[in-house]
Design an enzyme around this catalytic site. Structure first.
Site, short mmCIF file in Angstrom:
data_model
loop_
_atom_site.label_atom_id
_atom_site.label_comp_id
_atom_site.label_asym_id
_atom_site.label_seq_id
_atom_site.Cartn_x
_atom_site.Cartn_y
_atom_site.Cartn_z
N LYS A 175 -16.99 17.97 -20.29
CA LYS A 175 -15.73 17.93 -21.04
C LYS A 175 -14.57 17.96 -20.04
O LYS A 175 -14.52 18.86 -19.18
CB LYS A 175 -15.67 19.15 -21.96
CG LYS A 175 -14.97 18.94 -23.28
CD LYS A 175 -15.20 20.19 -24.14
CE LYS A 175 -14.46 20.12 -25.44
NZ LYS A 175 -14.55 21.38 -26.18
O1 G3P Z 1 -13.53 23.20 -28.87
C1 G3P Z 1 -12.33 22.56 -29.17
C2 G3P Z 1 -11.74 22.93 -30.52
O2 G3P Z 1 -12.69 22.76 -31.53
C3 G3P Z 1 -11.03 24.24 -30.55
O3 G3P Z 1 -10.69 24.64 -31.85
O4 G3P Z 1 -9.95 26.39 -33.41
O5 G3P Z 1 -9.54 26.70 -30.95
O6 G3P Z 1 -8.24 25.03 -32.25
P1 G3P Z 1 -9.55 25.74 -32.13
#
Ligand code: G3P
Length: 235
Positions: free
Chosen positions: A83
């Site tokens: 990533k």
């Molecule tokens: O892993 C990336 C993403 O899914 C993060 O989500 O909830 O931290 O905005 P969030």
């Protein structure tokens, strides 16, 4: 549509992988910090649990170090997707790693233009963050619609739209309507997708009525009765 779980919690990954419905895993530095575990060790364990793509994020911001980190992560298992952030150095790294046959997930995508760049860099996945856009009063799902529409114009783009930062089941359903390839979500959202009050109510009624019959499908001896069952075609 593929379902990925967005966590570094291996117990939760094991539990949901046992359903047979989990196609991959995404992690990020915040999720690794939350796990309190060694990064390489936890990614190795996840790769053994789930055969599908497992995203592991680089920590550097310059191309040379990102590339070295990406190569280190890619050596963990064949199902690693390195990533990288959607920056010029991240995309430069994506281009090199993709060219070497490593899956790359370009993360922190917040605009259609960024998604076009990720596809041009040969990313296996682009991760638009819908919840974080919603958080700032910008409709996250409009970004998914835009990216899906743009990618559909270019059949040579092999990048899959991986909807990230999902907060609730409606994000998943809308993403599926739009034809997004993957949704990554917390385990809580996957569990919410299973759930409906009418399923619970209907099952309770069926079980109550079944109990009234006094019957058992497996008989008194339970599953042992399987051995006595005639095979198909013999009556
Ligand atoms: O892993 C990336 C993403 O899914 C993060 O989500 O909830 O931290 O905005 P969030």
């Amino acid at each position: 549509m593929k379902f990925f779980i967005d966590t570094a919690d291996t117990a939760e990954i094991r539990e949901l992988a046992s359903t047979g419905l989990l196609d991959g895993v995404t992690t990020n530095p915040s999720l690794i910090a939350k796990s309190g575990r060694d990064f390489i060790e936890v990614i190795e364990e996840i790769c053994e649990i789930v055969p599908g793509p497992v995203s592991a994020e680089v920590a550097a911001t310059d191309h040379e170090t990102m590339l070295a980190e990406g190569k280190r992560l890619a050596r963990i298992a064949p199902n690693i997707a390195v990533k990288v952030p959607l920056t010029p150095d991240g995309l430069k790294t994506c281009k090199v790693l993709s060219g070497e046959g490593t899956m790359v997930n370009v993360t922190l995508c917040f605009s259609p233009g960024q998604a076009i760049l990720a596809a041009k860099a040969g990313a296996s996945f682009v991760s638009p963050f819908v919840g974080r856009l919603d958080d700032i009063s910008t409709p996250g799902m409009e970004l998914i619609a835009d990216i899906c529409q743009i990618y559909s114009q270019y059949p040579d783009f092999e990048t899959e739209v991986l909807v990230a930062s999902i907060r609730h089941p409606m994000h998943v359903i809308e993403a599926a309507r739009m034809g997004a390839h993957v949704a990554t979500m917390p385990g809580s959202v996957i569990r919410q997708l299973f759930s409906h009050p009418l399923t619970d109510k209907g099952l309770a009624a069926f079980l109550a009525d079944w109990a009234k019959t006094g019957q058992s499908i497996l008989g008194k001896d339970g599953a042992k009765d399987d051995k006595k069952a005639p095979s198909r075609g013999q009556g």
